[in-house]
Design an enzyme around this catalytic site. Structure first.
Site, PDB file in Angstrom:
ATOM      1  N   ASP A  23      -5.840  -2.698  -2.643  1.00 54.96           N
ATOM      2  CA  ASP A  23      -5.044  -1.763  -3.432  1.00 54.96           C
ATOM      3  C   ASP A  23      -4.613  -2.386  -4.751  1.00 54.96           C
ATOM      4  O   ASP A  23      -4.734  -1.778  -5.822  1.00 54.96           O
ATOM      5  CB  ASP A  23      -3.824  -1.309  -2.625  1.00 54.96           C
ATOM      6  CG  ASP A  23      -4.191  -0.589  -1.342  1.00 54.96           C
ATOM      7  OD1 ASP A  23      -4.900  -1.188  -0.519  1.00 54.96           O
ATOM      8  OD2 ASP A  23      -3.766   0.559  -1.157  1.00 54.96           O
ATOM      9  N   ARG A  26       5.705   4.280   5.826  1.00 50.94           N
ATOM     10  CA  ARG A  26       5.305   4.305   7.233  1.00 50.94           C
ATOM     11  C   ARG A  26       5.377   2.896   7.832  1.00 50.94           C
ATOM     12  O   ARG A  26       5.840   1.949   7.191  1.00 50.94           O
ATOM     13  CB  ARG A  26       3.905   4.907   7.373  1.00 50.94           C
ATOM     14  CG  ARG A  26       2.781   4.063   6.818  1.00 50.94           C
ATOM     15  CD  ARG A  26       1.459   4.788   6.982  1.00 50.94           C
ATOM     16  NE  ARG A  26       0.339   4.026   6.455  1.00 50.94           N
ATOM     17  CZ  ARG A  26      -0.671   4.548   5.775  1.00 50.94           C
ATOM     18  NH1 ARG A  26      -0.685   5.840   5.507  1.00 50.94           N
ATOM     19  NH2 ARG A  26      -1.655   3.785   5.349  1.00 50.94           N
ATOM     20  N   ASP A  27       4.891   2.753   9.028  1.00 49.80           N
ATOM     21  CA  ASP A  27       4.953   1.479   9.752  1.00 49.80           C
ATOM     22  C   ASP A  27       3.828   0.546   9.281  1.00 49.80           C
ATOM     23  O   ASP A  27       2.991   0.118  10.063  1.00 49.80           O
ATOM     24  CB  ASP A  27       4.875   1.715  11.259  1.00 49.80           C
ATOM     25  CG  ASP A  27       3.648   2.514  11.667  1.00 49.80           C
ATOM     26  OD1 ASP A  27       2.872   2.948  10.780  1.00 49.80           O
ATOM     27  OD2 ASP A  27       3.446   2.705  12.883  1.00 49.80           O
ATOM     28  N   GLU A  28       3.842   0.225   7.989  1.00 53.94           N
ATOM     29  CA  GLU A  28       2.808  -0.629   7.408  1.00 53.94           C
ATOM     30  C   GLU A  28       3.436  -1.425   6.265  1.00 53.94           C
ATOM     31  O   GLU A  28       3.768  -2.580   6.424  1.00 53.94           O
ATOM     32  CB  GLU A  28       1.633   0.231   6.928  1.00 53.94           C
ATOM     33  CG  GLU A  28       0.382  -0.570   6.624  1.00 53.94           C
ATOM     34  CD  GLU A  28      -0.838   0.325   6.505  1.00 53.94           C
ATOM     35  OE1 GLU A  28      -1.914  -0.200   6.202  1.00 53.94           O
ATOM     36  OE2 GLU A  28      -0.729   1.557   6.699  1.00 53.94           O
ATOM     37  N   TRP A  51     -11.735  -6.127  -1.534  1.00 52.49           N
ATOM     38  CA  TRP A  51     -10.367  -6.465  -1.150  1.00 52.49           C
ATOM     39  C   TRP A  51     -10.122  -7.943  -1.466  1.00 52.49           C
ATOM     40  O   TRP A  51      -9.225  -8.293  -2.233  1.00 52.49           O
ATOM     41  CB  TRP A  51     -10.143  -6.177   0.327  1.00 52.49           C
ATOM     42  CG  TRP A  51      -9.685  -4.783   0.616  1.00 52.49           C
ATOM     43  CD1 TRP A  51      -8.476  -4.406   1.104  1.00 52.49           C
ATOM     44  CD2 TRP A  51     -10.425  -3.566   0.431  1.00 52.49           C
ATOM     45  NE1 TRP A  51      -8.409  -3.037   1.225  1.00 52.49           N
ATOM     46  CE2 TRP A  51      -9.595  -2.493   0.817  1.00 52.49           C
ATOM     47  CE3 TRP A  51     -11.704  -3.273  -0.031  1.00 52.49           C
ATOM     48  CZ2 TRP A  51     -10.005  -1.159   0.757  1.00 52.49           C
ATOM     49  CZ3 TRP A  51     -12.120  -1.944  -0.091  1.00 52.49           C
ATOM     50  CH2 TRP A  51     -11.281  -0.917   0.297  1.00 52.49           C
ATOM     51  N   ASP A 111       0.831  -1.199   0.000  1.00 51.08           N
ATOM     52  CA  ASP A 111       0.000   0.000   0.000  1.00 51.08           C
ATOM     53  C   ASP A 111       0.865   1.248   0.000  1.00 51.08           C
ATOM     54  O   ASP A 111       0.533   2.246  -0.634  1.00 51.08           O
ATOM     55  CB  ASP A 111      -0.944  -0.006   1.201  1.00 51.08           C
ATOM     56  CG  ASP A 111      -0.203  -0.086   2.534  1.00 51.08           C
ATOM     57  OD1 ASP A 111       0.912  -0.655   2.580  1.00 51.08           O
ATOM     58  OD2 ASP A 111      -0.735   0.403   3.550  1.00 51.08           O
ATOM     59  N   GLU A 146      -2.626   8.801  -0.956  1.00 52.53           N
ATOM     60  CA  GLU A 146      -3.600   7.894  -0.369  1.00 52.53           C
ATOM     61  C   GLU A 146      -4.988   8.520  -0.321  1.00 52.53           C
ATOM     62  O   GLU A 146      -5.998   7.841  -0.532  1.00 52.53           O
ATOM     63  CB  GLU A 146      -3.158   7.511   1.044  1.00 52.53           C
ATOM     64  CG  GLU A 146      -4.074   6.557   1.761  1.00 52.53           C
ATOM     65  CD  GLU A 146      -3.488   6.074   3.079  1.00 52.53           C
ATOM     66  OE1 GLU A 146      -3.991   5.078   3.610  1.00 52.53           O
ATOM     67  OE2 GLU A 146      -2.520   6.699   3.576  1.00 52.53           O
ATOM     68  N   HIS A 170       0.867   6.057  -2.684  1.00 52.70           N
ATOM     69  CA  HIS A 170      -0.197   5.080  -2.465  1.00 52.70           C
ATOM     70  C   HIS A 170      -0.931   4.942  -3.791  1.00 52.70           C
ATOM     71  O   HIS A 170      -1.738   5.782  -4.136  1.00 52.70           O
ATOM     72  CB  HIS A 170      -1.147   5.632  -1.385  1.00 52.70           C
ATOM     73  CG  HIS A 170      -1.612   4.641  -0.389  1.00 52.70           C
ATOM     74  ND1 HIS A 170      -0.959   4.420   0.801  1.00 52.70           N
ATOM     75  CD2 HIS A 170      -2.674   3.813  -0.371  1.00 52.70           C
ATOM     76  CE1 HIS A 170      -1.620   3.514   1.507  1.00 52.70           C
ATOM     77  NE2 HIS A 170      -2.669   3.114   0.803  1.00 52.70           N
TER      78      HIS A 170
END
Length: 877
Positions: free
Chosen positions: A460, A451-453, A513, A447, A729, A750
């Site tokens: 997506d 960041r912390d992902e 999804w 995605d 995003e 994103h």
């Protein structure tokens, strides 16, 4: 005639990949001929084809398909196979240069054992090493290796291959990939040193979701498995394996983490075998049955860019501006004094002229280098960053931009598509989507990269997969992702997880999804014409629809999907219907039922192609039943849709959910909906991919261009005007004054909304695969239906399909005359749709157009291989 782009399983010369049934593809170009009259494929153990193991013979016509030809072969382990193809046209022929593929260990037993440093300090980054002697010259040598979490493999002090982030990211609890490397040229007579540096990576470091992930999702210890198979000139064969005799030294990498970055202490010697500084290893129990040959494409530094400026911020910071939001790292040269600590921090945007990284949440995204006083070129080993700006602290002396290089890192895929228009802002939008794909196609389709992902969110890639396949040859990349999806889905009883691999998130089953399980394989089949992806994923496709049906049955068997928690039209701008406003204003039961119908239909189509007649009939009936239930529940007897949101109309029209007799009303109501919204979009992740595609195909092409070219919020060009170099995003990731709108969930890289690019290819420029039969997928036959608009003066798409290069462009001159320029590759054809064309008054290559027919307001003509210029004065409708 030339034969180019030879690939095995959609990869150029794959070494050690998972290949059970090889599929060959190639492109024929630079020939005056139009059609293939015959072809021949040969496979051999040797480059000169003296030891042929397969020969198709000369097969007349198109019996040998360049999109996906499967020879009948029984493959041996650890064996290289060469192949070539000869193609005959009407007047000439050509034979390709040899291509090759080499098998991995297959079912061959491992002689090596998994080893781990014999220490209780699981945080100590190790280098595991072994020395060995070779009594004669090396004729051939291969390494079969896997290191957990990540590994850097060196022989005699030099890195083996330029790959990064091996063994890559997948569901390690289900399968673990090993890699194969040709190490022939890195070994020498006499003493040799093999060393492997290990980092935490996805396996052992901090990863996952739920407020920053957790440490050690898949394992808490470093581990290594390695076999070197060496053949000497004297005929001797040696195998060097990981076993308890290996030694360990501390690594100069002190810390490594995907989210947080890396610390490197150059004062620690990298690898000088030194027993007094070393300690031992011990075996570690890792299930050998999980080992599989690699499927991940190699990740490399694909591009480099130079920073465009040094910024001295109002806060007194020193910041480099790379000029582009990118994924990778900053390489730099330094000769700083010993013990100097150089500290880099990475961010996407400046705020009030100062460095800013709050939208990275808990990800530290930093790099620390402790100098040893020697001149060095420095870059990380086991981390990456999503960034445009780099804050530099601890630098000694003045900054020289020449000392810094941005290393752009992603999986190795051919760029095969490009779009240009007369509007530079639209061109920038296209580039932003391409950069978003580069930045998020690092082994898994993430995605976001910063960041912390950084997770493989299924929604997506579901919405972006069409754009991805136009931009790059994504077949092998997304095929690996689909394989991983099937592994994760199987352990969840058919439910598709929200993210692949699941990491620490065990949720799933959200409509749109999870429908990636059906939509992604079908897209890959349409674009590349290879049934292998449908064969690989068919069980997964069925399992997903069966999972929905089980929910439906348990809730009354309405042939609707009305249960469960869903993300909905994520980040849509409608008035929200749910407590979490991010979940949009379109009812989730309608979205879920729409995708229920659509996914069942795709499974039926896949079953038909695979010859599974019973399943094709069953899923086809199910799709029809769900469609009938949707019509009964969500449409009035006069055709009014009860879900009057933009996304509601988009799904109804794109997925053909309304009664045929009421299609016209739904189209008119949708156009009225857009106009009542001041001709601005309101859609989120679910509706946006299809929004302009639907408008362009219901007689509202002008509205599609209006949405494309709007520059105020909300629009695609709003971000362009604020300096975006990737897709955001949110529609309002930045406010109009450049301030960030929020920091809790706000990535500036994103790609989901970059799905507009699929409309640019398919509708603005008109390039579409014509699917439905054995010989028309993969752009063997195309439907070229450009939909120009005076809002642009011209547009052009180039797309190197698996069949060859297509071009489709148009230009409107000052008199209103429309000129189309079209290229169709060798042995291909296209139905060309000429919009608003006057039959009998069309010129093609300066001659009157013949053999065409009027279809509504358009003229259609079928064209074969060639370059065409078509000109006419459109009829005003």
């Amino acid at each position: 005639m030339k034969i180019t782009h030879l690939k095995t399983n959609h990869i150029v010369n794959p070494l050690g990949f998972a290949i059970e049934n090889p599929t060959f593809s190639w492109i024929v170009e630079d020939t005056p001929d139009m059609i293939q009259t015959a072809a021949q494929v040969q496979v051999s153990y040797d480059h000169d084809f003296a030891e042929t193991v397969f020969d198709s013979g000369k097969v007349e016509g198109s019996g040998i398909d360049s999109l996906a030809y499967r020879p009948s072969l029984m493959l041996k382990p650890r064996t290289r196979y060469y192949w070539r193809v000869t193609v005959w046209g009407e007047t000439e022929s050509a034979t390709s240069d040899p291509a090759w593929f080499e098998t991995a260990k297959q079912d061959e037993a491992w002689q090596a054992v998994w080893i781990t440093p014999d220490t209780d300090d699981n945080h100590l980054h190790p280098i595991l090493y072994q020395t060995f002697d070779l009594p004669a010259e090396v004729v051939s040598a291969r390494a079969y290796i896997c290191g957990l979490g990540l590994y850097r493999f060196e022989l005699n002090g030099a890195k083996v291959n330029d790959e990064l982030f091996t063994p890559y990211c997948n569901a390690y609890d289900q399968w673990i990939q090993y890699q194969t490397f040709n190490i022939t040229d890195q070994l020498t007579v006499g003493a040799n040193l093999v060393s492997v540096m290990l980092g935490n990576g996805w396996y052992k470091g901090r990863y996952g979701g739920n407020k920053g992930g957790v440490v050690g999702i898949y394992g808490d210890r470093f581990a290594l498995l390695c076999e070197l198979h060496i053949t000497l000139a004297n005929g001797e064969e040696l195998i060097v394996v990981t076993d308890p005799s290996w030694l360990v030294q501390p690594s100069p990498v002190i810390e490594s983490d995907i989210f947080d970055g890396e610390m490197y202490d150059a004062r620690i010697e990298k690898v000088v075998p030194s027993p007094d500084k070393s300690f031992g290893v011990k075996p570690i129990d890792i299930d050998m049955t999980r080992l599989e040959a690699r499927r991940s494409l190699p990740v490399y530094i694909i591009e480099t860019i130079k920073p465009i400026a040094v910024i001295h911020t109002p806060a007194g910071e020193t910041v480099l501006d790379m000029g582009q939001n990118m994924t990778g790292w900053l390489r730099f040269k330094t000769s700083a004094p010993a013990d100097t600590s150089i500290y880099l921090q990475f961010g996407e945007v400046l705020q009030e002229g100062n460095f800013f990284r709050d939208n990275l949440r808990t990800a530290k995204a930093e790099y620390t280098y402790i100098a040893d006083g020697m001149e060095a070129e420095v870059e990380p080993y086991f981390t990456f960053y999503g960034f445009r700006y780099v804050k530099i602290s601890g630098w000694v002396g003045d900054l020289d931009l020449d000392d810094f290089t941005g290393c752009v890192i992603y999986s190795q895929m051919d760029t095969i598509g490009e779009i240009e228009t007369s509007n530079e802002k639209v061109n920038q939008l296209f580039r932003n989507a391409m950069w978003g794909q580069k930045g998020n196609f690092l082994d898994i389709p993430t995605d976001c990269p910063q960041r912390d992902e950084r997770l493989g969110w299924t929604g997506d890639i579901q919405v972006f997969s069409g754009t991805a396949c136009f931009n790059m040859d994504s077949s092998a990349f997304l095929g690996k992702f689909a394989y991983d999806l099937g592994k994760e889905q199987a352990k969840m009883g058919g439910m598709v997880p929200h993210v692949i691999p699941m990491a620490n998130l065990d949720g799933g089953g959200s409509t749109a999804w999870a429908d990636v399980a059906t939509i992604l394989p079908w897209n890959l089949y349409e674009f590349y014409g290879d049934r292998a992806i449908l064969e690989q994923q068919f069980e997964s496709m069925c399992a997903w629809v069966d999972y929905i049906k089980a929910i439906d049955d348990a809730s009354g068997g309405q042939q609707l999907w009305t249960e469960g928690t869903h993300f909905g039209d994520w980040l849509a701008l409608d008035p929200p219907l749910y407590p979490d406003p991010r979940r949009g204003g379109t009812p989730h039961d309608f979205i879920a039922s729409a995708f229920y119908c659509y996914s069942a239909r795709l499974v039926a189509k896949a079953a038909t192609l695979l010859g599974k007649t019973e399943q094709a009939d069953a899923y086809g009936r199910l799709s029809d039943e769900v469609k009938a239930a949707i019509q009964a529940e969500y449409f009035t007897s006069t055709g009014r849709l009860a879900i009057p949101t933009q996304t509601g109309y988009v799904l109804a029209l794109f997925m053909d959910l309304m009664p045929d007799e009421h299609r016209g009303r739904v189209e008119r109501d949708f156009i009225a909906r857009i106009n009542s919204d001041n001709a601005h979009l309101r859609t989120g992740f679910v509706g946006t991919p299809y929004l302009c595609r639907v408008l362009s195909n219901i007689g509202a092409n002008d509205l599609a261009y209006t949405l494309l070219l709007n520059e105020d919020f909300p629009s695609w060009l709003y971000a362009i005007n604020l300096g975006a170099t990737t897709i955001w995003e949110r529609w309002d990731s930045l406010n109009a004054d450049g301030s960030i709108s929020s920091t809790g969930m706000n990535s500036l890289n994103h790609y989901a909304y970059g799905s507009i690019v699929e409309w640019m290819y398919r509708d603005m420029c008109g390039l579409n695969p014509a699917s439905g039969g054995d010989d028309v997928t993969g752009f063997r036959h195309a439907r070229i239906a450009p939909k120009p608009d005076v809002a642009l003066q011209w547009a052009l798409a180039r797309y190197r399909s698996v069949a060859g290069l297509y071009e489709s462009g148009w230009h409107i001159d000052e008199t209103g005359q429309l000129t189309l320029d079209i290229t169709i590759p060798f042995n291909a054809s296209a139905c060309v749709v000429l919009p608003d064309a006057p039959l009998g008054d069309i010129m093609i290559n300066d001659q009157p157009l013949r053999n065409s027919e009027q279809v509504g307001a358009n003229v259609e003509v079928t064209l074969g291989t060639g370059r065409y210029r078509i000109a006419y004065q459109p009829i005003k409708q």
